[in-house]
Write a protein that holds these residues in place. Structure first.
Motif, PDB file in Angstrom:
ATOM      1  N   ASP A  13       0.803  -1.214   0.000  1.00  0.00           N
ATOM      2  CA  ASP A  13       0.000   0.000   0.000  1.00  0.00           C
ATOM      3  C   ASP A  13       0.841   1.271   0.000  1.00  0.00           C
ATOM      4  OD1 ASP A  13      -2.288  -1.488  -0.064  1.00  0.00           O
ATOM      5  OD2 ASP A  13      -2.643  -1.410   2.088  1.00  0.00           O
ATOM      6  N   ARG A  14       2.144   1.142   0.186  1.00  0.00           N
ATOM      7  CA  ARG A  14       3.009   2.328   0.140  1.00  0.00           C
ATOM      8  C   ARG A  14       3.144   2.857  -1.278  1.00  0.00           C
ATOM      9  NH1 ARG A  14       8.150   0.078   3.449  1.00  0.00           N
ATOM     10  NH2 ARG A  14       7.746  -1.598   1.963  1.00  0.00           N
ATOM     11  N   SER A  15       2.844   2.047  -2.276  1.00  0.00           N
ATOM     12  CA  SER A  15       2.998   2.431  -3.681  1.00  0.00           C
ATOM     13  C   SER A  15       1.642   2.717  -4.312  1.00  0.00           C
ATOM     14  CB  SER A  15       3.692   1.305  -4.454  1.00  0.00           C
ATOM     15  OG  SER A  15       3.703   1.587  -5.841  1.00  0.00           O
ATOM     16  N   ASP A  16       1.616   3.683  -5.242  1.00  0.00           N
ATOM     17  CA  ASP A  16       0.390   3.958  -6.000  1.00  0.00           C
ATOM     18  C   ASP A  16       0.512   3.480  -7.441  1.00  0.00           C
ATOM     19  OD1 ASP A  16       2.181   5.756  -7.021  1.00  0.00           O
ATOM     20  OD2 ASP A  16       0.934   7.536  -6.699  1.00  0.00           O
ATOM     21  N   ARG A  17       1.513   2.604  -7.732  1.00  0.00           N
ATOM     22  CA  ARG A  17       1.656   2.068  -9.081  1.00  0.00           C
ATOM     23  C   ARG A  17       0.458   1.185  -9.419  1.00  0.00           C
ATOM     24  NH1 ARG A  17       4.915   5.362  -7.953  1.00  0.00           N
ATOM     25  NH2 ARG A  17       7.091   5.454  -8.641  1.00  0.00           N
ATOM     26  N   PRO A  18       0.083   1.092 -10.699  1.00  0.00           N
ATOM     27  CA  PRO A  18      -1.103   0.289 -11.071  1.00  0.00           C
ATOM     28  C   PRO A  18      -1.023  -1.151 -10.588  1.00  0.00           C
ATOM     29  CG  PRO A  18      -0.356   1.601 -12.932  1.00  0.00           C
ATOM     30  CD  PRO A  18       0.688   1.749 -11.868  1.00  0.00           C
ATOM     31  N   ALA A  31       4.913 -20.995   6.150  1.00  0.00           N
ATOM     32  CA  ALA A  31       3.942 -21.679   5.304  1.00  0.00           C
ATOM     33  C   ALA A  31       2.531 -21.160   5.549  1.00  0.00           C
ATOM     34  CB  ALA A  31       3.992 -23.182   5.543  1.00  0.00           C
ATOM     35  N   GLU A  32       2.324 -20.435   6.632  1.00  0.00           N
ATOM     36  CA  GLU A  32       1.003 -19.880   6.930  1.00  0.00           C
ATOM     37  C   GLU A  32       1.142 -18.397   7.237  1.00  0.00           C
ATOM     38  OE1 GLU A  32      -3.008 -20.763   9.573  1.00  0.00           O
ATOM     39  OE2 GLU A  32      -1.254 -22.079   9.710  1.00  0.00           O
ATOM     40  N   ILE A  33       0.442 -17.562   6.480  1.00  0.00           N
ATOM     41  CA  ILE A  33       0.443 -16.120   6.697  1.00  0.00           C
ATOM     42  C   ILE A  33      -0.866 -15.766   7.391  1.00  0.00           C
ATOM     43  CG2 ILE A  33       0.474 -13.863   5.588  1.00  0.00           C
ATOM     44  CD1 ILE A  33       2.162 -15.071   3.378  1.00  0.00           C
ATOM     45  N   PRO A  34      -0.807 -15.226   8.620  1.00  0.00           N
ATOM     46  CA  PRO A  34      -2.032 -15.001   9.395  1.00  0.00           C
ATOM     47  C   PRO A  34      -2.911 -13.907   8.796  1.00  0.00           C
ATOM     48  CG  PRO A  34      -0.130 -14.066  10.512  1.00  0.00           C
ATOM     49  CD  PRO A  34       0.404 -14.831   9.340  1.00  0.00           C
ATOM     50  N   VAL A  35      -4.067 -13.705   9.408  1.00  0.00           N
ATOM     51  CA  VAL A  35      -5.056 -12.754   8.887  1.00  0.00           C
ATOM     52  C   VAL A  35      -4.445 -11.356   8.773  1.00  0.00           C
ATOM     53  CG1 VAL A  35      -7.274 -11.649   9.300  1.00  0.00           C
ATOM     54  CG2 VAL A  35      -6.981 -14.082   9.809  1.00  0.00           C
ATOM     55  N   HIS A  36      -4.630 -10.751   7.612  1.00  0.00           N
ATOM     56  CA  HIS A  36      -4.143  -9.403   7.351  1.00  0.00           C
ATOM     57  C   HIS A  36      -5.018  -8.801   6.251  1.00  0.00           C
ATOM     58  CE1 HIS A  36      -2.247 -11.942   4.316  1.00  0.00           C
ATOM     59  NE2 HIS A  36      -2.127 -10.860   3.567  1.00  0.00           N
ATOM     60  N   GLN A  37      -4.828  -7.548   5.950  1.00  0.00           N
ATOM     61  CA  GLN A  37      -5.556  -6.914   4.864  1.00  0.00           C
ATOM     62  C   GLN A  37      -4.732  -5.752   4.326  1.00  0.00           C
ATOM     63  OE1 GLN A  37      -8.808  -5.722   7.765  1.00  0.00           O
ATOM     64  NE2 GLN A  37      -8.924  -3.990   6.349  1.00  0.00           N
ATOM     65  N   HIS A  38      -5.067  -5.309   3.115  1.00  0.00           N
ATOM     66  CA  HIS A  38      -4.394  -4.166   2.527  1.00  0.00           C
ATOM     67  C   HIS A  38      -5.358  -3.448   1.601  1.00  0.00           C
ATOM     68  CE1 HIS A  38      -3.732  -7.686   0.003  1.00  0.00           C
ATOM     69  NE2 HIS A  38      -2.898  -8.160   0.909  1.00  0.00           N
ATOM     70  N   ARG A  39      -5.031  -2.206   1.326  1.00  0.00           N
ATOM     71  CA  ARG A  39      -5.885  -1.381   0.464  1.00  0.00           C
ATOM     72  C   ARG A  39      -5.929  -1.931  -0.949  1.00  0.00           C
ATOM     73  NH1 ARG A  39      -4.567   2.378  -3.074  1.00  0.00           N
ATOM     74  NH2 ARG A  39      -2.391   2.371  -2.385  1.00  0.00           N
ATOM     75  N   GLY A  72      -9.560  -5.455  -2.561  1.00  0.00           N
ATOM     76  CA  GLY A  72      -8.893  -4.671  -1.527  1.00  0.00           C
ATOM     77  C   GLY A  72      -9.748  -4.527  -0.277  1.00  0.00           C
ATOM     78  N   GLY A  73      -9.075  -4.493   0.875  1.00  0.00           N
ATOM     79  CA  GLY A  73      -9.752  -4.253   2.140  1.00  0.00           C
ATOM     80  C   GLY A  73     -10.332  -5.467   2.813  1.00  0.00           C
ATOM     81  N   LEU A  74     -10.261  -6.640   2.174  1.00  0.00           N
ATOM     82  CA  LEU A  74     -10.834  -7.852   2.767  1.00  0.00           C
ATOM     83  C   LEU A  74      -9.802  -8.549   3.658  1.00  0.00           C
ATOM     84  CD1 LEU A  74     -12.908  -9.710   0.026  1.00  0.00           C
ATOM     85  CD2 LEU A  74     -13.750  -8.453   1.988  1.00  0.00           C
TER      86      LEU A  74
END
Length: 270
Positions: A13-18, A31-39, A72-74
């Motif tokens: 989310d630090r970048s505004d590139r397409p 092997a497991e990435i816990p719950v997170h979200q991003h724009r 995004g946002g989920l």
């Protein structure tokens, strides 16, 4: 989360590139990435092995050469097989004509190669540069990819969660809905109605879909058909293959062979 977590090293989310693309070799990270979200929206692409993405009320399976689209946002989490080789594509919201809900996409060789190329170069590219134009063509092509039905509806209702957790611990558990109803202290009819209300599926169909996603994950991770059939409690390998073929139109070996052949085929026509 440990210090070598992929997410701890990355903030798209630090970048505004397409579009931004990154390679993930699971053996180098968790092997497991816990719950997170991003724009940004995200495509999780599996080139080898498999990954399961959990989003609100659904599990999405990503077999080789397919991708899961996450708007995004989920909030979501990812769990991969130990042999997984993944690429993450992050997209600025509203730049691609894809659903506002999660979906699984079959990824063509053209789209795959553009993602791999984007992941190999500097992500801080200039607007209207060659890379910027390539990223926008990539998003146009991504919107044309066909959808696959590899989603298991789940529920946060405690009764259904208890059944789901038990099946995850023992996928071959063959208890009938009557037996499950006794375990969760409900009548058989009430439990049947609850499962349909929460997942949209009958118990039999829901468990079969659970078995299918488990099978795809394990087979993509290198397990044999015989082992997966036994883990799921099938009386014979033939019965398991029949279930798999009925659900996906091909037996396991042919299904995974067709995914591999996608490396050599062209993009689907409109």
């Amino acid at each position: 989360m440990t210090s070598n977590s992929f997410i701890s090293e990355l903030n798209p989310d630090r970048s505004d590139r397409p579009a931004l693309a990154f390679r993930l070799q699971v053996k180098e990270y968790e092997a497991e990435i816990p719950v997170h979200q991003h724009r940004k929206c995200q495509l999780v692409l599996a080139l080898h092995g498999a990954v399961t993405c959990q989003v609100d009320k659904a599990l999405w399976m990503v077999p080789p050469h397919c991708g899961v689209w996450i708007p995004g946002g989920l909030p979501h989490s990812n769990r991969t097989t130990a042999n997984a080789k993944l690429y993450y594509l992050f997209v600025e919201p509203d730049l691609v004509d894809l659903p506002k809900q999660c979906c699984t996409l079959a990824i063509s060789p053209v789209v795959r190669e553009m993602i791999l190329h984007l992941a190999s170069i500097d992500q801080e590219y200039e607007p209207d540069s060659h890379t910027d134009r390539l990223a926008r063509v990539l998003l146009d092509e991504l919107a044309r990819m066909p959808m696959e039905r590899l989603c298991l509806p789940v529920s946060d209702h405690p009764k259904i969660t208890e059944i789901e957790n038990a099946l995850r611990a023992n996928p071959g558990d063959r208890r009938t809905i009557e037996q499950w109803a006794r375990r969760v202290a409900m009548s058989e009819r009430s439990l049947a109605r609850l499962i349909v209300a929460e997942t949209g599926l009958t118990f039999g169909r829901w468990r079969q879909l659970f078995h299918l996603l488990f099978a795809i994950r394990e087979l993509a991770g290198g397990a044999s058909v015989q082992r997966v059939s036994g883990d799921l409690g099938y009386e014979s390998v033939t019965a398991f293959i029949t279930m798999f073929k009925k659900a996906l139109g091909q037996p396991p070996a042919r299904y995974f062979a067709s995914l591999s052949r996608m490396r050599e085929t062209s993009s689907p026509s409109e």
